[in-house]
Design a protein around this motif. Structure first.
Motif, PDB file in Angstrom:
ATOM      1  N   LYS A  60      27.694 -20.692 -10.545  1.00  0.00           N
ATOM      2  CA  LYS A  60      27.123 -21.773 -11.530  1.00  0.00           C
ATOM      3  C   LYS A  60      25.858 -22.412 -11.042  1.00  0.00           C
ATOM      4  N   GLU A  61      25.645 -22.465  -9.970  1.00  0.00           N
ATOM      5  CA  GLU A  61      24.406 -23.269  -9.446  1.00  0.00           C
ATOM      6  C   GLU A  61      23.185 -22.551  -9.729  1.00  0.00           C
ATOM      7  N   ILE A  62      23.240 -21.215  -9.902  1.00  0.00           N
ATOM      8  CA  ILE A  62      22.117 -20.405 -10.232  1.00  0.00           C
ATOM      9  C   ILE A  62      22.324 -19.468 -11.688  1.00  0.00           C
ATOM     10  N   ALA A  63      23.044 -19.884 -12.125  1.00  0.00           N
ATOM     11  CA  ALA A  63      23.661 -19.274 -13.507  1.00  0.00           C
ATOM     12  C   ALA A  63      22.383 -18.784 -14.289  1.00  0.00           C
ATOM     13  N   PRO A  64      22.477 -17.515 -14.931  1.00  0.00           N
ATOM     14  CA  PRO A  64      21.370 -17.191 -15.628  1.00  0.00           C
ATOM     15  C   PRO A  64      21.262 -17.684 -16.971  1.00  0.00           C
ATOM     16  N   LEU A  65      19.775 -18.079 -17.216  1.00  0.00           N
ATOM     17  CA  LEU A  65      19.377 -18.582 -18.772  1.00  0.00           C
ATOM     18  C   LEU A  65      19.551 -17.636 -19.602  1.00  0.00           C
ATOM     19  N   PRO A  66      19.848 -18.119 -20.939  1.00  0.00           N
ATOM     20  CA  PRO A  66      19.583 -17.177 -22.013  1.00  0.00           C
ATOM     21  C   PRO A  66      18.387 -16.062 -21.995  1.00  0.00           C
ATOM     22  N   GLY A  67      18.573 -15.038 -22.036  1.00  0.00           N
ATOM     23  CA  GLY A  67      17.428 -13.904 -22.037  1.00  0.00           C
ATOM     24  C   GLY A  67      16.978 -13.368 -20.829  1.00  0.00           C
ATOM     25  N   GLU A  68      17.734 -14.109 -19.647  1.00  0.00           N
ATOM     26  CA  GLU A  68      17.482 -13.286 -18.449  1.00  0.00           C
ATOM     27  C   GLU A  68      18.320 -12.068 -18.188  1.00  0.00           C
ATOM     28  N   LEU A 103      14.510 -19.218  -7.207  1.00  0.00           N
ATOM     29  CA  LEU A 103      14.785 -19.046  -8.571  1.00  0.00           C
ATOM     30  C   LEU A 103      13.887 -20.078  -9.731  1.00  0.00           C
ATOM     31  N   ASP A 104      13.757 -21.076  -8.906  1.00  0.00           N
ATOM     32  CA  ASP A 104      13.086 -22.248  -9.852  1.00  0.00           C
ATOM     33  C   ASP A 104      11.505 -21.725  -9.852  1.00  0.00           C
ATOM     34  N   GLY A 105      11.203 -21.450  -8.478  1.00  0.00           N
ATOM     35  CA  GLY A 105       9.662 -21.004  -8.315  1.00  0.00           C
ATOM     36  C   GLY A 105       9.307 -19.865  -9.244  1.00  0.00           C
ATOM     37  N   ALA A 106      10.385 -18.773  -9.128  1.00  0.00           N
ATOM     38  CA  ALA A 106      10.065 -17.650  -9.955  1.00  0.00           C
ATOM     39  C   ALA A 106       9.903 -18.160 -11.559  1.00  0.00           C
ATOM     40  N   ARG A 107      10.804 -18.836 -12.044  1.00  0.00           N
ATOM     41  CA  ARG A 107      10.815 -19.199 -13.696  1.00  0.00           C
ATOM     42  C   ARG A 107       9.749 -19.802 -13.696  1.00  0.00           C
ATOM     43  N   LYS A 108       9.199 -20.932 -12.971  1.00  0.00           N
ATOM     44  CA  LYS A 108       8.062 -21.560 -13.247  1.00  0.00           C
ATOM     45  C   LYS A 108       6.633 -20.780 -13.094  1.00  0.00           C
ATOM     46  N   ALA A 109       6.741 -19.616 -12.298  1.00  0.00           N
ATOM     47  CA  ALA A 109       5.471 -18.820 -12.326  1.00  0.00           C
ATOM     48  C   ALA A 109       5.502 -17.614 -13.234  1.00  0.00           C
ATOM     49  N   GLY A 110       6.720 -17.752 -13.886  1.00  0.00           N
ATOM     50  CA  GLY A 110       6.702 -16.565 -15.024  1.00  0.00           C
ATOM     51  C   GLY A 110       7.161 -15.206 -14.628  1.00  0.00           C
ATOM     52  N   ILE A 111       7.612 -15.279 -13.383  1.00  0.00           N
ATOM     53  CA  ILE A 111       8.262 -14.013 -12.540  1.00  0.00           C
ATOM     54  C   ILE A 111       9.688 -13.542 -13.128  1.00  0.00           C
ATOM     55  N   PRO A 112       9.938 -12.413 -13.947  1.00  0.00           N
ATOM     56  CA  PRO A 112      11.089 -11.927 -14.167  1.00  0.00           C
ATOM     57  C   PRO A 112      12.101 -12.111 -13.042  1.00  0.00           C
ATOM     58  N   VAL A 113      13.331 -12.610 -13.608  1.00  0.00           N
ATOM     59  CA  VAL A 113      14.534 -12.615 -12.630  1.00  0.00           C
ATOM     60  C   VAL A 113      15.665 -11.704 -13.092  1.00  0.00           C
ATOM     61  N   ILE A 114      16.030 -10.774 -12.455  1.00  0.00           N
ATOM     62  CA  ILE A 114      17.119 -10.257 -12.768  1.00  0.00           C
ATOM     63  C   ILE A 114      18.441 -10.313 -11.787  1.00  0.00           C
ATOM     64  N   PHE A 115      19.692 -10.296 -12.350  1.00  0.00           N
ATOM     65  CA  PHE A 115      20.834 -10.837 -11.639  1.00  0.00           C
ATOM     66  C   PHE A 115      21.639  -9.746 -11.693  1.00  0.00           C
ATOM     67  N   VAL A 116      22.303  -9.403 -10.417  1.00  0.00           N
ATOM     68  CA  VAL A 116      22.778  -7.973 -10.267  1.00  0.00           C
ATOM     69  C   VAL A 116      24.086  -8.510  -9.777  1.00  0.00           C
ATOM     70  N   GLN A 117      24.978  -7.960 -10.470  1.00  0.00           N
ATOM     71  CA  GLN A 117      26.602  -8.342 -10.020  1.00  0.00           C
ATOM     72  C   GLN A 117      27.341  -6.979 -10.058  1.00  0.00           C
ATOM     73  N   LEU A 118      28.439  -6.938  -9.039  1.00  0.00           N
ATOM     74  CA  LEU A 118      29.302  -5.989  -9.114  1.00  0.00           C
ATOM     75  C   LEU A 118      30.213  -6.007 -10.220  1.00  0.00           C
ATOM     76  N   GLY A 119      30.559  -4.956 -10.604  1.00  0.00           N
ATOM     77  CA  GLY A 119      31.657  -4.759 -12.048  1.00  0.00           C
ATOM     78  C   GLY A 119      32.100  -3.573 -12.326  1.00  0.00           C
ATOM     79  N   LEU A 137      22.834 -21.498   1.568  1.00  0.00           N
ATOM     80  CA  LEU A 137      22.052 -20.088   0.976  1.00  0.00           C
ATOM     81  C   LEU A 137      21.736 -20.273  -0.628  1.00  0.00           C
ATOM     82  N   LEU A 138      22.667 -21.087  -1.229  1.00  0.00           N
ATOM     83  CA  LEU A 138      22.322 -21.180  -2.738  1.00  0.00           C
ATOM     84  C   LEU A 138      21.310 -22.214  -2.809  1.00  0.00           C
ATOM     85  N   GLN A 139      21.136 -23.093  -1.876  1.00  0.00           N
ATOM     86  CA  GLN A 139      19.944 -24.031  -1.980  1.00  0.00           C
ATOM     87  C   GLN A 139      18.511 -23.517  -1.779  1.00  0.00           C
ATOM     88  N   HIS A 140      18.445 -22.440  -0.951  1.00  0.00           N
ATOM     89  CA  HIS A 140      17.279 -21.625  -0.699  1.00  0.00           C
ATOM     90  C   HIS A 140      17.224 -20.780  -1.844  1.00  0.00           C
TER      91      HIS A 140
END
Length: 184
Positions: A84-92, A33-49, A25-28
């Motif tokens: 960590k394999e898909i950790a948010p970058l600063p500003g995401e 994630l890499d494709g979105a970042r390269k294309a300039g598509i915003p990424v939002i990470f959602v977590q339970l807390g 799953l994380l490979q996919h």
């Protein structure tokens, strides 16, 4: 032109523990994630807390009341973090939700409206939990939706398949990560 946002949901260390297929799953997800970042598509990470003491969780809540003795998903829970394999970058953007849906108890809708998002591209664990709840809420808010089938996982493979065949494909677009990235 339609504005897309990639939602990576509940891909937290604690959620991914003991989930069969999580490495694949994380490979996919990484492809998306890499494709979105390269294309300039915003990424939002959602977590339970939750806040210390779980003030957001009443005794009537069957889904989360049982967490109280565990200390899971509190600020002090080190496994609350995005893997960590898909950790948010600063500003995401990273948002914290309080129920199954990414919209419940979070600022997600306000952020998406501020971004002028039209299409939500969804990934997450689990297919029958956060993905389903968020998908249905987003449909009621008139978002267009894409669900990345190989970027979703459920402990019940039959439920996963059923949701993609009977729900997601009828109300949204179903793609795999590689095909979605090629379409950007």
């Amino acid at each position: 032109m339609e504005k897309s946002v990639l939602l990576l949901m509940d891909l937290q260390e604690r959620m991914m523990e003991n989930v069969e297929g999580s490495a694949t799953l994380l490979q996919h997800v990484r492809i998306a994630l890499d494709g979105a970042r390269k294309a300039g598509i915003p990424v939002i990470f959602v977590q339970l807390g939750f806040e210390e003491g779980y003030p957001e969780v009443g005794e009537k809540n069957k889904a989360f009341a049982g967490l109280k003795p565990s200390g899971f998903f509190l600020p002090s829970d080190t496994k609350r973090a995005i893997v960590k394999e898909i950790a948010p970058l600063p500003g995401e953007t990273v948002i914290c939700k309080k129920r199954y849906s990414a919209f419940a108890g979070s600022s997600l809708e306000v952020i998406l409206r501020a971004m002028q998002a039209d299409r939500l591209v969804m990934s997450g664990v689990s297919t029958s939990g956060i993905v389903l709840s968020t998908f249905l809420a987003a449909a009621d808010m008139d978002f267009n939706m894409t669900v990345l089938q190989d970027c979703c996982l459920d402990r019940d493979p039959e439920m996963h398949q059923f949701l993609f065949e009977k729900i997601y494909s009828r109300r949204g677009l179903v793609q795999n990560a590689a095909d979605w990235v090629k379409s950007l």
